[in-house]
Write a protein that holds these residues in place. Structure first.
Motif, mmCIF file in Angstrom:
data_model
loop_
_atom_site.group_PDB
_atom_site.id
_atom_site.type_symbol
_atom_site.label_atom_id
_atom_site.label_comp_id
_atom_site.label_asym_id
_atom_site.label_seq_id
_atom_site.Cartn_x
_atom_site.Cartn_y
_atom_site.Cartn_z
ATOM 1 N N UNK A 1 -17.793 -7.977 0.778
ATOM 2 C CA UNK A 1 -16.823 -7.069 1.733
ATOM 3 C C UNK A 1 -15.612 -6.460 0.855
ATOM 4 N N UNK A 2 -15.330 -5.169 1.275
ATOM 5 C CA UNK A 2 -14.299 -4.386 0.567
ATOM 6 C C UNK A 2 -13.222 -3.947 1.188
ATOM 7 N N UNK A 3 -11.925 -3.628 0.501
ATOM 8 C CA UNK A 3 -10.872 -3.323 1.208
ATOM 9 C C UNK A 3 -10.131 -2.327 0.259
ATOM 10 N N UNK A 4 -9.284 -1.339 0.769
ATOM 11 C CA UNK A 4 -8.574 -0.399 0.034
ATOM 12 C C UNK A 4 -7.289 -0.161 0.805
ATOM 13 N N UNK A 5 -6.271 0.511 0.122
ATOM 14 C CA UNK A 5 -5.108 0.981 0.397
ATOM 15 C C UNK A 5 -5.056 2.419 0.077
ATOM 16 N N UNK A 6 -4.487 3.226 0.754
ATOM 17 C CA UNK A 6 -4.434 4.464 0.420
ATOM 18 C C UNK A 6 -2.681 5.140 0.719
ATOM 19 N N UNK A 7 -2.426 6.018 -0.144
ATOM 20 C CA UNK A 7 -1.025 6.163 0.078
ATOM 21 C C UNK A 7 -0.734 7.648 -0.208
ATOM 22 N N UNK A 8 0.131 8.243 0.714
ATOM 23 C CA UNK A 8 0.543 9.623 0.710
ATOM 24 C C UNK A 8 1.980 9.573 0.039
ATOM 25 N N UNK A 9 2.158 9.877 -1.187
ATOM 26 C CA UNK A 9 3.496 9.977 -2.016
ATOM 27 C C UNK A 9 4.389 10.725 -1.515
ATOM 28 N N UNK A 10 3.934 12.033 -0.789
ATOM 29 C CA UNK A 10 5.047 12.836 -0.559
ATOM 30 C C UNK A 10 5.781 12.328 1.149
ATOM 31 N N UNK B 1 16.228 5.911 -8.067
ATOM 32 C CA UNK B 1 16.065 6.916 -6.767
ATOM 33 C C UNK B 1 14.861 7.071 -6.144
ATOM 34 N N UNK B 2 13.670 6.674 -6.944
ATOM 35 C CA UNK B 2 12.388 6.605 -6.233
ATOM 36 C C UNK B 2 11.717 5.782 -5.571
ATOM 37 N N UNK B 3 10.974 5.695 -4.657
ATOM 38 C CA UNK B 3 10.194 4.799 -3.895
ATOM 39 C C UNK B 3 8.915 4.348 -4.854
ATOM 40 N N UNK B 4 8.818 3.131 -4.984
ATOM 41 C CA UNK B 4 7.947 2.543 -5.907
ATOM 42 C C UNK B 4 7.133 1.680 -5.262
ATOM 43 N N UNK B 5 5.675 1.803 -5.422
ATOM 44 C CA UNK B 5 4.825 0.784 -4.629
ATOM 45 C C UNK B 5 4.176 -0.145 -5.760
ATOM 46 N N UNK B 6 4.184 -1.615 -5.644
ATOM 47 C CA UNK B 6 3.447 -2.310 -6.401
ATOM 48 C C UNK B 6 2.293 -2.971 -5.706
ATOM 49 N N UNK B 7 1.312 -2.898 -6.164
ATOM 50 C CA UNK B 7 -0.097 -3.419 -5.120
ATOM 51 C C UNK B 7 -0.576 -4.528 -6.147
ATOM 52 N N UNK B 8 -1.363 -5.592 -5.179
ATOM 53 C CA UNK B 8 -2.115 -6.600 -5.802
ATOM 54 C C UNK B 8 -3.452 -6.954 -4.971
ATOM 55 N N UNK B 9 -4.503 -7.089 -5.942
ATOM 56 C CA UNK B 9 -5.780 -7.464 -5.161
ATOM 57 C C UNK B 9 -6.002 -8.838 -5.871
ATOM 58 N N UNK C 1 5.027 -8.929 -4.956
ATOM 59 C CA UNK C 1 6.433 -8.955 -5.202
ATOM 60 C C UNK C 1 7.111 -9.462 -6.606
ATOM 61 N N UNK C 2 6.130 -10.164 -7.155
ATOM 62 C CA UNK C 2 6.430 -10.500 -8.594
ATOM 63 C C UNK C 2 6.354 -9.283 -9.652
ATOM 64 N N UNK C 3 5.441 -8.660 -9.390
ATOM 65 C CA UNK C 3 5.282 -7.238 -10.261
ATOM 66 C C UNK C 3 6.514 -6.379 -9.917
ATOM 67 N N UNK C 4 6.666 -6.144 -8.631
ATOM 68 C CA UNK C 4 7.949 -5.343 -8.215
ATOM 69 C C UNK C 4 9.278 -5.999 -8.716
ATOM 70 N N UNK C 5 9.681 -7.030 -8.682
ATOM 71 C CA UNK C 5 10.659 -7.714 -9.370
ATOM 72 C C UNK C 5 10.733 -7.646 -10.943
#
Length: 153
Positions: A45-54, A107-115, A126-130
């Protein structure tokens, strides 16, 4: 010609305990361990996250039957009927869980993800973000899992 079970190596007493010598007899029945293996095939089974940076939109898809299906569904969810045209897959998982954390850095919105495995994706994100020195880290996509039934039970 010499019979394969009657050569000097096969009759060596040191090999009797290893089952190599059918000519050995210690007066007791030899014990052989029988190891049985059962292989259970489960469809991934697969999952994915997509993001629009704008726009900052982030969406995902879970429990898809293929990676292509998961990516397509995540982009479709993120684009919200064409409103967010710049959605791109930022992470995917096969037989695991995904989560995302975010915060601001310079000043930039940053996303840290984990699989990761179940129960670990949020804490890893969270640990990657911190660890990156980002301020105000918070979970923006809670852990969602795409795993075949019974895989982690």
């Amino acid at each position: 010609a010499v019979h394969p079970t009657q050569g000097p190596l096969q009759q060596h007493p040191a090999l009797c305990n290893y089952g190599y010598n059918p000519n050995c007899n210690h007066g007791s029945a030899s014990t052989k361990k029988i190891i049985e293996t059962t292989i259970v095939h489960r469809a991934s089974k697969y999952g994915a996250l997509a993001n629009d940076r704008k726009t900052g939109s982030i969406s995902g898809a879970l429990n898809a039957n293929s990676l292509a299906e998961a990516k397509k569904a995540a982009i479709r969810q993120c684009s919200q009927g064409g409103k967010n045209k710049d959605c791109k897959v930022i992470t995917w998982v096969r037989n695991g869980c995904i989560a995302a954390a975010s915060g601001k850095l310079r000043g930039k919105f940053i996303i840290y993800k984990a699989a990761e495995k179940p129960g670990q994706a949020e804490s890893v994100a969270m640990s990657r973000c911190k660890a990156a020195g980002v301020s105000g880290c918070r979970i923006i996509v809670p852990e969602g899992c795409s795993v075949p039934e019974g895989m982690y039970n």
